[in-house]
Design a protein around this motif. Structure first.
Motif, mmCIF file in Angstrom:
data_model
loop_
_atom_site.group_PDB
_atom_site.id
_atom_site.type_symbol
_atom_site.label_atom_id
_atom_site.label_comp_id
_atom_site.label_asym_id
_atom_site.label_seq_id
_atom_site.Cartn_x
_atom_site.Cartn_y
_atom_site.Cartn_z
ATOM 1 N N ASN A 556 0.817 -1.218 0.000
ATOM 2 C CA ASN A 556 0.000 0.000 0.000
ATOM 3 C C ASN A 556 0.847 1.263 0.000
ATOM 4 O O ASN A 556 0.574 2.228 -0.726
ATOM 5 N N GLU A 557 1.895 1.287 0.812
ATOM 6 C CA GLU A 557 2.746 2.475 0.887
ATOM 7 C C GLU A 557 3.494 2.690 -0.427
ATOM 8 O O GLU A 557 3.672 3.834 -0.879
ATOM 9 N N LYS A 560 1.174 4.309 -2.869
ATOM 10 C CA LYS A 560 1.010 5.748 -2.607
ATOM 11 C C LYS A 560 2.213 6.531 -3.103
ATOM 12 O O LYS A 560 2.076 7.598 -3.713
ATOM 13 N N SER A 612 8.073 0.677 5.182
ATOM 14 C CA SER A 612 7.144 0.930 4.068
ATOM 15 C C SER A 612 6.377 -0.326 3.686
ATOM 16 O O SER A 612 5.193 -0.273 3.341
ATOM 17 N N GLU A 614 5.751 -2.822 5.725
ATOM 18 C CA GLU A 614 5.150 -3.414 6.918
ATOM 19 C C GLU A 614 5.671 -4.842 7.145
ATOM 20 O O GLU A 614 4.917 -5.753 7.518
#
Length: 669
Positions: A556-557, A560, A612, A614
């Motif tokens: 996800n990061e 983004k 980033s 996780e």
């Protein structure tokens, strides 16, 4: 009037000289407008590029003479830097000539401003580094050839070592067994000569391998706590029989101010002292050998120790002293004939001490003895390691390993015979498998406390067999202690041992005491638990509690950061995979060498990526491994487990990243 004309002629001559110097200088020159348009260049640069001046002047921008990578660098680094600081120095570029060939150059540029401070022009000087690049390529090629030659030599020595150690294992093993059969005095003398010759040959092999590792840069210093007094006492105890055989006195004097625990590399310190004391005993026929350890300077943080080995032996002539530190050489030919040896002991000691920036000093007089000394500055440690109560003198406690059941995976009949005799005398129950496939089948069918696994077996070698055992579905197979048996050096095999999941290592020829202690340490039924075959293993199999996450990374990061652009996300994932591959190797190296600085440096580099993605599990593993290193963890199996788990977690992360590389260009929802 004439004087004025002379000045004009002289000035004209100077102007022509300056112009000629500019045009035909060994460097290239050009001037460009702020947008890069070239408005002036010298003949040298035009000739280098294969253009006529008119094809470049006011026709091309500097950026148009660059390949795509150079254009990007110019826009992102070169142009902003010169705007900010007014000049740039020695930037490396490849210019594209008219023929399409690349011309490597170094560029120095500065700007010219008008009265209001506005940049109106850039002036640049170029140095042709084609010859330098050619020399660099030749040097690189020569370096690769040298490295390949060194690698070939190292592989050859490792192979020869393995081939020699295998029969040596049989010779020394059988000699040990024969000593326990109540031989006659004459037979005992024969056995003594046999063992002495075998041990000398083994020492020769070890010296050559040690020297080869040092020369190839594969040896570095560890820093871990050790008990200096205990270390020196064990050293003297182990060398005392050699001195007693020659009827000379071996003593040691230790300064009372010595701290109990120091930080350093005890293995290499012992290797140096063993070489020095061993030489002293070897070259002394009457009198004594003395080890003195004196604390020259003691502070709250560290201590400077002077180690001195003195003897009353044959001594060294003054004109021969310089030769004793040379590789493969001794003081003179007669000494080599009389005493033998490789001539490597002192050379190895000198190189090992050089790792500590210490120097080996010698004082000697022919016929009156020698004295070798060196000083080391070592940090003081307040760490008190828990001593592992390993059993000693295996032959004096027959049957003390009763109740232990192990599998011996070995294809050499002589090795099987020798190992069997020891296992029987210790009342260890054991089965034999003569190849890796048979070993796996027996492990599936029976319950063993541990496995002795030869690494070189037909059909399926010990590495692959161990990996297959670790992948069996039952959790007990992941915990089963598997101890490698090999005639190769552990240092050369460490990465393969870690990757295979091997618990520990015993070299051939093996010391019966070491084998006994390893079995006692890793078995469920220790000497205090003889007959009891239940319970959990004493070996740590994980450095963290078990977890079962449904995923190891989260993109996800990353999505983004790349604003859901497929191309940029793909590139970011590929870069992350490259980094993790590099991190994986660095972590293995740091844990194997106990290099906490390297480990922390790599962990720091990976922190942003882990956060980033996780990647919680890997972060926890790195934190736990850092704790182990900082605590001075003595158990190599724990560090091996840490290395294996970190490597496995990185493999899982890389696999998941590869699986999530987008298939199609464009935007991602």
């Amino acid at each position: 009037m004439k004087e004025k004309n002379d000045k004009l002629v002289y000035q004209h001559f100077l102007d022509e000289s300056f112009e000629d110097l500019y045009e035909h200088a060994p460097c290239g020159y050009f001037s460009s407008l702020p947008d890069g348009t070239i408005v002036k260049l010298n003949t040298t640069l035009a000739q280098w590029l294969g253009y006529h001046k008119t094809e470049i002047l006011h026709q091309k921008r500097f950026q148009e003479l660059l390949p795509i990578g150079g254009k990007i660098f110019y826009e992102t680094h070169h142009a902003p830097l010169i705007r900010m600081q007014g000049s740039v120095n020695e930037l490396s570029y490849d210019l594209v000539s008219k023929s399409g060939a690349l011309l490597p150059v170094l560029i120095n540029s500065s700007h010219v401003t008008d009265a209001e401070g506005k940049v109106v022009l850039y002036r640049s000087t170029l140095v042709n580094i084609s010859d330098r690049k050619k020399y660099e390529a030749e040097l690189l090629q020569a370096k690769k050839k040298a490295e390949q030659a060194a690698k070939t030599k190292a592989e050859f020595l490792s192979t020869v070592s393995h081939e020699i150690r295998t029969p040596m294992n049989a010779i020394i093993g059988v000699a040990n067994l024969l000593q326990a059969t109540d031989p006659s005095p004459r037979q005992l003398e024969y056995l003594r000569i046999l063992k002495l010759s075998s041990e000398n040959l083994l020492n020769l092999i070890n010296d050559i391998l040690d020297f080869n590792k040092i020369e190839s840069g594969k040896i570095s210093l560890e820093e871990r706590p050790f008990n200096i007094r205990e270390l020196l006492q064990h050293l003297i105890y182990n060398l005392l029989p050699k001195a007693e055989e020659k009827e000379i006195t071996l003593t040691h004097e230790i300064d009372a101010r010595l701290p109990s625990f120091l930080l350093g590399d005890p293995v290499k310190l012992i290797q140096v002292l063993t070489n020095l004391i061993g030489n002293a005993i070897k070259f002394t026929h009457t009198g004594s050998v003395t080890l003195r350890v004196q604390a020259i300077e003691v502070t709250s943080k560290d201590v400077v120790l002077e180690f001195k080995v003195s003897d009353t032996g044959i001594g060294i002539a003054a004109d021969k002293i310089h030769k004793i530190f040379e590789e493969f050489s001794q003081a003179d030919y007669e000494i080599n004939l009389k005493y033998g040896g490789t001539g490597l002991g002192l050379a190895i000691s000198k190189k090992l001490l050089a790792l500590y920036n210490a120097t080996l000093q010698v004082e000697s007089e022919l016929g009156k003895g020698s004295s070798f000394s060196f000083a080391l500055k070592l940090p003081i440690s307040d760490f008190q390691p828990e001593s592992q109560q390993l059993v000693d003198l295996p032959h004096s406690h027959p049957g003390s390993l009763r109740g232990i059941k192990l599998l011996l995976a070995e294809d050499n009949s002589v090795n099987i015979f020798i190992l069997s005799q020891y296992l029987k005398s210790w009342e260890v129950a054991f089965d034999v498998a003569e190849d890796g496939s048979e070993a796996i089948e027996k492990i599936r069918q029976h319950t063993y406390d541990l496995v002795l696994m030869d690494l070189q077996m037909p059909k399926l070698n010990g590495y692959d067999a161990t990996r297959m055992v670790r992948n069996l579905p039952d959790e007990k197979f992941k915990k089963l202690p598997i101890i490698a048996l090999s005639a190769s050096s552990k240092f050369d095999l460490q990465q393969r041992l870690d990757y295979a999941g091997i618990t520990d290592f015993i070299g051939k020829p093996f010391n019966p005491r070491d084998l006994y202690n390893k079995i006692a340490l890793y078995s469920t039924a220790t000497p205090q638990q003889a007959g009891n075959t239940s319970g959990s293993f004493s070996v740590e199999t994980s450095i963290l509690p078990p977890t079962d996450p449904s995923w190891h990374v989260n993109l996800n990061e990353f999505r983004k950061l790349t604003r859901h652009d497929t191309t940029q996300l793909t590139e970011l994932i590929r870069l992350s995979i490259e980094n993790f591959t590099s991190f994986q190797q660095n972590f293995k190296e740091a844990l194997y060498t106990r290099d906490i600085l390297l480990f922390e440096e790599v962990a720091h580099k990976s922190k942003m990526t882990l956060r980033s993605l996780e990647a919680t599990r890997l972060s926890q593993l790195l934190d736990r491994a850092t704790d182990l290193l900082q605590s001075g963890e003595q158990d190599t199996s724990m560090l091996a487990v840490a290395s294996r788990e970190i490597s496995q977690e990185i493999d899982v992360i890389i696999t998941e990243l590869i699986a999530q590389i987008p298939d199609q260009p464009g935007n991602i929802s």
